[in-house]
Design an enzyme around this catalytic site. Structure first.
Site, PDB file in Angstrom:
ATOM      1  N   THR A  64       0.831  -1.193   0.000  1.00 44.96           N
ATOM      2  CA  THR A  64       0.000   0.000   0.000  1.00 44.96           C
ATOM      3  C   THR A  64       0.872   1.251   0.000  1.00 44.96           C
ATOM      4  O   THR A  64       1.807   1.352   0.801  1.00 44.96           O
ATOM      5  CB  THR A  64      -0.910  -0.006   1.240  1.00 44.96           C
ATOM      6  OG1 THR A  64      -1.827  -1.098   1.161  1.00 44.96           O
ATOM      7  CG2 THR A  64      -1.699   1.297   1.362  1.00 44.96           C
ATOM      8  N   SER A  65       0.585   2.211  -0.891  1.00 42.67           N
ATOM      9  CA  SER A  65       1.278   3.489  -0.955  1.00 42.67           C
ATOM     10  C   SER A  65       2.781   3.284  -1.145  1.00 42.67           C
ATOM     11  O   SER A  65       3.198   2.797  -2.189  1.00 42.67           O
ATOM     12  CB  SER A  65       0.961   4.317   0.291  1.00 42.67           C
ATOM     13  OG  SER A  65       1.427   5.638   0.152  1.00 42.67           O
ATOM     14  N   SER A  66       3.603   3.621  -0.176  1.00 47.14           N
ATOM     15  CA  SER A  66       5.031   3.365  -0.309  1.00 47.14           C
ATOM     16  C   SER A  66       5.295   1.878  -0.539  1.00 47.14           C
ATOM     17  O   SER A  66       6.192   1.498  -1.304  1.00 47.14           O
ATOM     18  CB  SER A  66       5.776   3.849   0.937  1.00 47.14           C
ATOM     19  OG  SER A  66       7.170   3.701   0.785  1.00 47.14           O
ATOM     20  N   HIS A 126      -6.466   8.623  -1.065  1.00 48.19           N
ATOM     21  CA  HIS A 126      -5.271   7.860  -0.729  1.00 48.19           C
ATOM     22  C   HIS A 126      -5.453   7.227   0.657  1.00 48.19           C
ATOM     23  O   HIS A 126      -5.561   7.951   1.648  1.00 48.19           O
ATOM     24  CB  HIS A 126      -4.057   8.798  -0.713  1.00 48.19           C
ATOM     25  CG  HIS A 126      -2.741   8.100  -0.753  1.00 48.19           C
ATOM     26  ND1 HIS A 126      -2.236   7.550  -1.910  1.00 48.19           N
ATOM     27  CD2 HIS A 126      -1.845   7.819   0.208  1.00 48.19           C
ATOM     28  CE1 HIS A 126      -1.078   6.989  -1.659  1.00 48.19           C
ATOM     29  NE2 HIS A 126      -0.806   7.142  -0.369  1.00 48.19           N
TER      30      HIS A 126
END
Length: 348
Positions: A137-139, A273
């Site tokens: 997720t994300s990074s 996000h």
């Protein structure tokens, strides 16, 4: 700045698990130049052949947070796969997705530590080398992209929730505002060449890749979704026009496009996000389960789009134009319809 922007991510990762066993730390697992932490979840009953999923957390997160905040450990109890939860060594909890070392096969960086974990799991736990997968997720989604490019020999598939293309952060510090804001625009060939540069001379099979993004993402802007499509369709040598595109799949407002068997792209209307993790869909993509995504869908060959009313105005961050789009082209005040690419214009 990055920490402030991403602090709320822990709230976006769905439901704590109730796994049967505990997360165990492993040390001395191989080359690990940046001191990435290795944490493993092993269910009591293991499948044969034995799959492995590497699940990577977001900025400000930890291995423990991704363990408790997602359902992979619960599903491991059910299906018998092992989960590795790496822990980022950066003080802000973000992954190194920007250095030449991490972007290059066996050259160093956080990616090498994760690759060493996979190799350790294959040799120590009996993981089947043909059933190794990555998600995040994300990074962690960015690192999933990195692993697909730098270590195609280790992974068979990846699924990334709200990330950026491989190499988009290249040459920056830990955070790259140009990439994050969707301002890094490349041709499909340029994006594909970046992936191929991750393992020079590699001619073997590439891991199939699935990526999810929200149209209201103001941390990693949705233009990164379209750049991902360019990149991975080029890597697999397929058209940027989807083979299928199903609407309201797997949830209302989501659009699921396939570009042949190796690239799936899911766009979530009005979602910021990050896109909430869809563990059941990820396991299906990995081939661990055979269940479908579950939604009533209509199929077309149009590019992935987001739906808006045929009349009225489009809200901030909503779609307002593009090839195949049939909704309203008028944005709610004070926003204007701005072109991102030929398939997607957005109210900004």
């Amino acid at each position: 700045m990055i920490l402030k922007a991403l602090t709320t991510l822990a709230l976006a990762v769905a439901g704590a698990n109730a796994a049967a066993n505990q997360l165990q730390q492993v040390t001395n697992f191989g080359s690990n130049p940046t001191n990435v932490g290795m944490y493993v979840y092993k269910p009591t009953k293991l499948a044969s052949p034995l799959p492995l999923i590497v699940g990577m957390h977001y900025c400000t997160g930890t291995a423990q947070a991704y363990f408790t905040g997602t359902q992979y450990a619960n599903l491991a109890d059910q299906y018998g796969f092992i989960v590795i939860y790496p822990n980022a060594p950066d003080s802000g909890g973000c992954w190194d997705v920007h250095t030449n070392a991490t972007l290059t096969h066996n050259a160093g960086g956080d990616s090498l530590g994760i690759a060493s974990m996979v190799r350790y799991a294959i040799s120590t736990y009996g993981v089947d080398a043909n059933h190794v997968f990555a998600t995040g997720t994300s990074s962690g989604a960015m690192m999933t992209n990195v692993l697909m490019g730098a270590y195609p020999d280790l992974f068979q598939a990846g699924s990334a929730f709200s990330g950026v293309p491989y190499g988009c952060f290249e040459g920056s510090d830990m955070w790259n505002s140009q990439c994050a804001e969707g301002l890094v625009i490349k041709t499909p060939q340029e994006w594909g060449d970046l992936v191929r540069s991750g393992y020079p001379g590699y001619t073997g099979p590439r891991p199939k890749f699935q990526f999810w993004h929200g149209t209201a993402d103001t941390t990693l802007y949705p233009q990164n979704f379209w750049e991902d499509i360019k990149q991975w369709t080029n890597v697999f040598g397929v058209s940027q026009t989807p083979v299928t595109n199903t609407t309201n799949d797997p949830l209302p407002g989501y659009s699921w496009a396939t570009f042949g068997p190796n690239v799936d792209a899911i766009l979530a209307q009005g979602v910021g996000h990050t896109v909430p993790v869809r563990e059941s869909d990820v396991l299906n993509w990995f081939g661990i389960t055979n269940s479908g995504s579950g939604g009533t869908t209509t199929t077309s060959t149009a590019p992935p789009t987001t739906s808006s009313p045929a009349s009225g105005t489009v809200a901030h961050y909503g779609q307002c134009g593009g090839i195949g789009y049939t909704g309203s082209t008028v944005c709610a005040a004070p926003y204007t319809c701005q072109v991102s690419n030929s398939y997607y214009s957005q109210c900004l």
